[in-house]
Write an enzyme that holds these catalytic residues in place. Structure first.
Site, PDB file in Angstrom:
ATOM      1  N   HIS A 202       0.806  -1.229   0.000  1.00 48.29           N
ATOM      2  CA  HIS A 202       0.000   0.000   0.000  1.00 48.29           C
ATOM      3  C   HIS A 202       0.838   1.278   0.000  1.00 48.29           C
ATOM      4  CE1 HIS A 202       0.900  -0.314   4.312  1.00 48.29           C
ATOM      5  NE2 HIS A 202       0.742   0.995   4.347  1.00 48.29           N
TER       6      HIS A 202
HETATM    7  C1  UD1 Z   1      -2.107   5.506   5.507  1.00 44.79           C
HETATM    8  C2  UD1 Z   1      -0.836   6.082   6.118  1.00 44.79           C
HETATM    9  C3  UD1 Z   1       0.260   5.026   6.093  1.00 44.79           C
HETATM   10  C4  UD1 Z   1      -0.193   3.721   6.729  1.00 44.79           C
HETATM   11  C5  UD1 Z   1      -1.502   3.268   6.109  1.00 44.79           C
HETATM   12  C6  UD1 Z   1      -2.011   2.071   6.850  1.00 44.79           C
HETATM   13  C7  UD1 Z   1      -0.438   8.486   5.771  1.00 44.79           C
HETATM   14  C8  UD1 Z   1       0.320   9.487   4.996  1.00 44.79           C
HETATM   15  N1  UD1 Z   1      -0.360   7.217   5.329  1.00 44.79           N
HETATM   16  O1  UD1 Z   1      -1.828   5.223   4.145  1.00 44.79           O
HETATM   17  O2  UD1 Z   1       1.373   5.515   6.820  1.00 44.79           O
HETATM   18  O3  UD1 Z   1       0.792   2.761   6.524  1.00 44.79           O
HETATM   19  O4  UD1 Z   1      -2.471   4.329   6.200  1.00 44.79           O
HETATM   20  O5  UD1 Z   1      -2.874   1.308   6.115  1.00 44.79           O
HETATM   21  O6  UD1 Z   1      -1.087   8.822   6.727  1.00 44.79           O
HETATM   22  N2  UD1 Z   1      -9.131   4.653   1.105  1.00 44.79           N
HETATM   23  C9  UD1 Z   1     -10.346   4.028   1.010  1.00 44.79           C
HETATM   24  N3  UD1 Z   1     -10.989   3.694   2.183  1.00 44.79           N
HETATM   25  C10 UD1 Z   1     -10.510   4.009   3.395  1.00 44.79           C
HETATM   26  C11 UD1 Z   1      -9.269   4.656   3.468  1.00 44.79           C
HETATM   27  C12 UD1 Z   1      -8.595   4.973   2.319  1.00 44.79           C
HETATM   28  O7  UD1 Z   1     -10.845   3.742  -0.065  1.00 44.79           O
HETATM   29  O8  UD1 Z   1     -11.152   3.665   4.415  1.00 44.79           O
HETATM   30  C13 UD1 Z   1      -8.418   4.965  -0.151  1.00 44.79           C
HETATM   31  C14 UD1 Z   1      -8.700   6.359  -0.675  1.00 44.79           C
HETATM   32  O9  UD1 Z   1      -8.707   6.297  -2.062  1.00 44.79           O
HETATM   33  C15 UD1 Z   1      -7.502   7.134  -0.208  1.00 44.79           C
HETATM   34  C16 UD1 Z   1      -6.395   6.105  -0.273  1.00 44.79           C
HETATM   35  O10 UD1 Z   1      -7.011   4.872   0.089  1.00 44.79           O
HETATM   36  O11 UD1 Z   1      -7.229   8.255  -0.992  1.00 44.79           O
HETATM   37  C17 UD1 Z   1      -5.223   6.369   0.664  1.00 44.79           C
HETATM   38  O12 UD1 Z   1      -5.681   6.518   2.012  1.00 44.79           O
HETATM   39  P1  UD1 Z   1      -4.814   7.351   3.070  1.00 44.79           P
HETATM   40  O13 UD1 Z   1      -5.397   7.197   4.404  1.00 44.79           O
HETATM   41  O14 UD1 Z   1      -4.604   8.728   2.557  1.00 44.79           O
HETATM   42  O15 UD1 Z   1      -3.400   6.670   2.993  1.00 44.79           O
HETATM   43  P2  UD1 Z   1      -2.999   5.140   3.114  1.00 44.79           P
HETATM   44  O16 UD1 Z   1      -2.377   4.728   1.834  1.00 44.79           O
HETATM   45  O17 UD1 Z   1      -4.140   4.342   3.618  1.00 44.79           O
HETATM   46  N1  UDP Z   2      -3.407  -5.930   8.628  1.00 49.71           N
HETATM   47  C1  UDP Z   2      -4.656  -6.522   8.721  1.00 49.71           C
HETATM   48  N2  UDP Z   2      -5.306  -6.858   7.562  1.00 49.71           N
HETATM   49  C2  UDP Z   2      -4.775  -6.633   6.333  1.00 49.71           C
HETATM   50  C3  UDP Z   2      -3.487  -6.021   6.259  1.00 49.71           C
HETATM   51  C4  UDP Z   2      -2.831  -5.676   7.416  1.00 49.71           C
HETATM   52  O1  UDP Z   2      -5.159  -6.758   9.821  1.00 49.71           O
HETATM   53  O2  UDP Z   2      -5.420  -6.945   5.334  1.00 49.71           O
HETATM   54  C5  UDP Z   2      -2.700  -5.571   9.869  1.00 49.71           C
HETATM   55  C6  UDP Z   2      -1.346  -6.191  10.024  1.00 49.71           C
HETATM   56  O3  UDP Z   2      -1.435  -7.492  10.580  1.00 49.71           O
HETATM   57  C7  UDP Z   2      -0.643  -5.209  10.935  1.00 49.71           C
HETATM   58  C8  UDP Z   2      -1.224  -3.878  10.491  1.00 49.71           C
HETATM   59  O4  UDP Z   2      -2.455  -4.178   9.836  1.00 49.71           O
HETATM   60  O5  UDP Z   2      -0.997  -5.437  12.281  1.00 49.71           O
HETATM   61  C9  UDP Z   2      -0.308  -3.167   9.559  1.00 49.71           C
HETATM   62  O6  UDP Z   2      -0.977  -2.083   9.002  1.00 49.71           O
HETATM   63  P1  UDP Z   2      -0.663  -1.500   7.553  1.00 49.71           P
HETATM   64  O7  UDP Z   2       0.095  -2.494   6.750  1.00 49.71           O
HETATM   65  O8  UDP Z   2      -1.952  -1.012   7.010  1.00 49.71           O
HETATM   66  O9  UDP Z   2       0.216  -0.207   7.899  1.00 49.71           O
HETATM   67  P2  UDP Z   2       1.738   0.028   8.295  1.00 49.71           P
HETATM   68  O10 UDP Z   2       2.076  -0.910   9.406  1.00 49.71           O
HETATM   69  O11 UDP Z   2       2.562  -0.187   7.066  1.00 49.71           O
HETATM   70  O12 UDP Z   2       1.765   1.451   8.699  1.00 49.71           O
END
Ligand code: UD1
Ligand code: UDP
Length: 366
Positions: A202
């Site tokens: 992601h």
């Molecule tokens: C965010 C965090 C990242 C973390 C990740 C965990 C920042 C800059 N990034 O990244 O550090 O590792 O969360 O998963 O804060 N979207 C949906 N549904 C949702 C949420 C998001 O469809 O419930 C989609 C939207 O298109 C959105 C995109 O995902 O624009 C990115 O979401 P965003 O929360 O901005 O960043 P993440 O990539 O999720």
């Molecule tokens: N995770 C989850 N379901 C998924 C992917 C990740 O429960 O489909 C959990 C994973 O086990 C870990 C956490 O989410 O505990 C990690 O989050 P993510 O990868 O979204 O973010 P990051 O750690 O890179 O910030």
């Protein structure tokens, strides 16, 4: 103490589960969800499955450009902090929700505590790196998961308020792993223990550029075992936008909740990921990990032979997939599973350290 905790994204819900539980045994917690993640499978499922208390406030900020998203959070959090007048603001990790909470607290002179302080990728192009550096430099209490994190802070001149407590994700894993029905999960996802690869992806750097996303899929396709890829919505949106075909052997599924995720991680032959939390869990569960990034914050996992940092280099990925398993014995790199309890205690003690500086703000020390 009155503690205002801020969460917003999936890994923060998981981190908050053990911390919130420990806090509520001796403090008053106000839990704020920024609404950064809002899909059922990225948010609500974790609250239900992990017994995280219902947030007192959901700011509903949703998705958006970083500046605008962070600004919406900052505005709402500032009002909330002015009303609630907490003794501490507690933020987790490195997301935009973390930074907004840190800035709101710093501007109001409210003591700030940061869980997972001191992590560094040394890649300032990564949005999370900016978030974590700025948050650490605003924080009064810095809870580090590893000695490396303590060293990073020292190198930036931060030593006051720094505590090595271990990793709250280890606390969560210890609490929840015994509750997982592994057989049922493997049956549901139609995989056989030790005969599949679990993948997640992601990171903006991997999803936002079609050439890199294609290269990432090509790396996953090098596996001779079937690949199960629970798809983050960001990655799902990118695949659709760039109209990219998914190679044979890669099975896309919806994001999974925490308990099944632990089961899928634990029984995988190998994990391929760009997630921070998943790299750690791979180590804790004794599953070899291939990190599809150029660097990692969790360097210990690589130093100890359980994580190979390949980026999207096909040759490195192929070599890592073919490598023998590391020896089973592993060092306890992430503490002893008491990080959350230590954090709760240090927040109580921290008031004594900070009350002079903040005496004009704090009205109800308990
Ligand atoms: C965010 C965090 C990242 C973390 C990740 C965990 C920042 C800059 N990034 O990244 O550090 O590792 O969360 O998963 O804060 N979207 C949906 N549904 C949702 C949420 C998001 O469809 O419930 C989609 C939207 O298109 C959105 C995109 O995902 O624009 C990115 O979401 P965003 O929360 O901005 O960043 P993440 O990539 O999720
Ligand atoms: N995770 C989850 N379901 C998924 C992917 C990740 O429960 O489909 C959990 C994973 O086990 C870990 C956490 O989410 O505990 C990690 O989050 P993510 O990868 O979204 O973010 P990051 O750690 O890179 O910030």
């Amino acid at each position: 103490m009155k503690i205002l905790s801020i969460v917003g994204a999936r890994p923060q819900f998981i981190k908050a589960a053990p911390v919130s539980r420990a806090l509520r045994q001796r403090h008053e917690e106000i839990l704020v969800h920024t609404g950064q993640h809002y899909d059922q499978e990225l948010s609500a499922v974790f609250f239900a499955e992990m017994g995280i208390p219902e947030p007192d406030y959901n700011l509903g900020v949703g998705s958006g450009a970083h500046g605008r998203q962070t600004a919406r959070m900052l505005t709402a959090l500032e009002s909330l902090m002015e009303q609630a007048r907490p003794d501490w603001v507690l933020v987790y990790g490195d997301t935009n929700s973390t930074l907004a909470g840190a800035l709101a607290a710093a501007k109001l002179n409210v003591p700030l505590a940061h869980v997972e302080a001191g992590l560094r990728s040394f890649n300032r192009a990564m949005p999370e790196e900016v978030n974590r550096v700025l948050t650490d430099h605003c924080a009064d209490l810095l809870f580090c998961p590893t000695p490396t994190a303590v060293d990073h802070l020292a190198a930036e001149g931060i030593s006051d308020g720094v505590h090595l407590v271990g990793d709250v994700m280890y606390d969560a894993l210890l609490a929840f792993l015994p509750r997982v029905d592994e057989t049922a999960v493997l049956t549901r996802y139609e995989v056989t223990a030790g005969q599949y690869v679990l993948a997640t992806a992601h990171r903006a750097a991997n999803t936002d550029d079609p050439a890199r996303l294609t290269a990432l899929l090509d790396c996953l396709a090098l596996s001779r075992w079937p690949v199960l890829l629970p798809l983050h919505p960001r990655t799902a949106a990118a695949l659709q936008k760039f109209n990219l075909p998914v190679p044979d052997g890669i099975r896309l599924v919806e994001p999974v909740s925490y308990l099944p995720m632990l089961a899928l991680e634990k029984n995988a032959r190998c994990i391929m990921t760009d997630s921070g939390g998943v790299q750690k869990e791979a180590y804790l569960l004794g599953v070899p990990c291939i990190t599809l990034r150029e660097e990692t914050e969790w360097v210990e996992t690589a130093v100890h032979g359980w994580n190979v940092i390949t980026g999207l280099d096909r040759q490195k990925v192929a070599a890592a997939l073919a490598a023998p398993r590391p020896p089973a014995a592993r060092m306890p790199l992430f503490g002893d599973g008491t990080a959350a309890v230590q954090i709760s205690q240090l927040l109580a003690d921290g008031w004594k350290l900070n009350h002079r500086r903040y005496s004009s703000f704090i009205i109800h020390p308990s």
